[in-house]
Design a protein around this motif. Sequence first.
Motif, PDB file in Angstrom:
ATOM      1  N   GLN A  76      10.804   4.288  -2.523  1.00 28.48           N
ATOM      2  CA  GLN A  76       9.846   5.155  -3.030  1.00 28.48           C
ATOM      3  C   GLN A  76       9.325   4.703  -4.153  1.00 28.48           C
ATOM      4  O   GLN A  76       7.899   4.723  -4.592  1.00 28.48           O
ATOM      5  N   ARG A  79       6.680   1.675  -3.449  1.00 29.86           N
ATOM      6  CA  ARG A  79       5.487   2.337  -3.076  1.00 29.86           C
ATOM      7  C   ARG A  79       4.613   3.005  -4.042  1.00 29.86           C
ATOM      8  O   ARG A  79       3.445   2.746  -4.077  1.00 29.86           O
ATOM      9  N   ASP A  83       0.794   1.577  -5.334  1.00 24.87           N
ATOM     10  CA  ASP A  83      -0.396   2.523  -5.335  1.00 24.87           C
ATOM     11  C   ASP A  83      -1.104   2.852  -6.715  1.00 24.87           C
ATOM     12  O   ASP A  83      -2.240   2.866  -6.650  1.00 24.87           O
TER      13      ASP A  83
END
Length: 239
Positions: A76, A79, A83
């Motif tokens: 997580q 990610r 982003d």
Amino acid sequence: MIQTKDITKTVNTSEGSLQILQPISFQVKAGESIAIVGASGSGKSTLLSLLAGLDEVSAGEIFLDGSPLHTFDEEQRARLRGDKVGFIFQSFMLVQSLTAIENVMLPAEIAGLPDAKKRATTILEQVGLGHRSHHYPNQLSGGEQQRVAIARAFIGQPKILFADEPTGNLDAANSVKIEDLLFDLNREIGTTLVLVTHDSELAKKCDRQLQMLAGELTEVTENARATNDAASQGVAHGS
């Protein structure tokens, strides 16, 4: 943009637990530039790694653009970094087998962004390296490699850019170029900038300085840039 509450970092050693960071709490607003300063071993780079999600806190909370980073696992966090986060390493961390443009394209391709080559070409031109795009890292000077690293960090137009001693391996002339480039992109794109530095002049160019000592946040200093920006906004609102 960044909010921390009582974050700590403890590691296990052969002599027992060692607390690298004492409880630290502060906030960083969107578009703000922050310098984390202090002597070697004060915990600056550890704090930066925690804020960027490269490491896990032992306790406390970190919210990155509203996301509870302290609750995330590595997948997580990766990610979220892909982003919203760009990171510039002191040692450049370029892939030696890739050309400058391929190094810049890499995070865009991993993130699945469209027109990665076009994006990379544009930002390399912005950092003054359009003519060196097909050169490999070992064919570039230290200043040029750092500009490639900056272009790579900015290709996804991250909301937050973290930089660990971005001018630490550069001579005075190249340091000035890199500083100007960082703050130009900070203003143009509106990226929140958080950097670790030993350079007092670079730190003064940021909106605020966070002073670290033996793992503690001991002082927060507002710089002239923030004061001048506030004054300018006041004049603009009054006119």
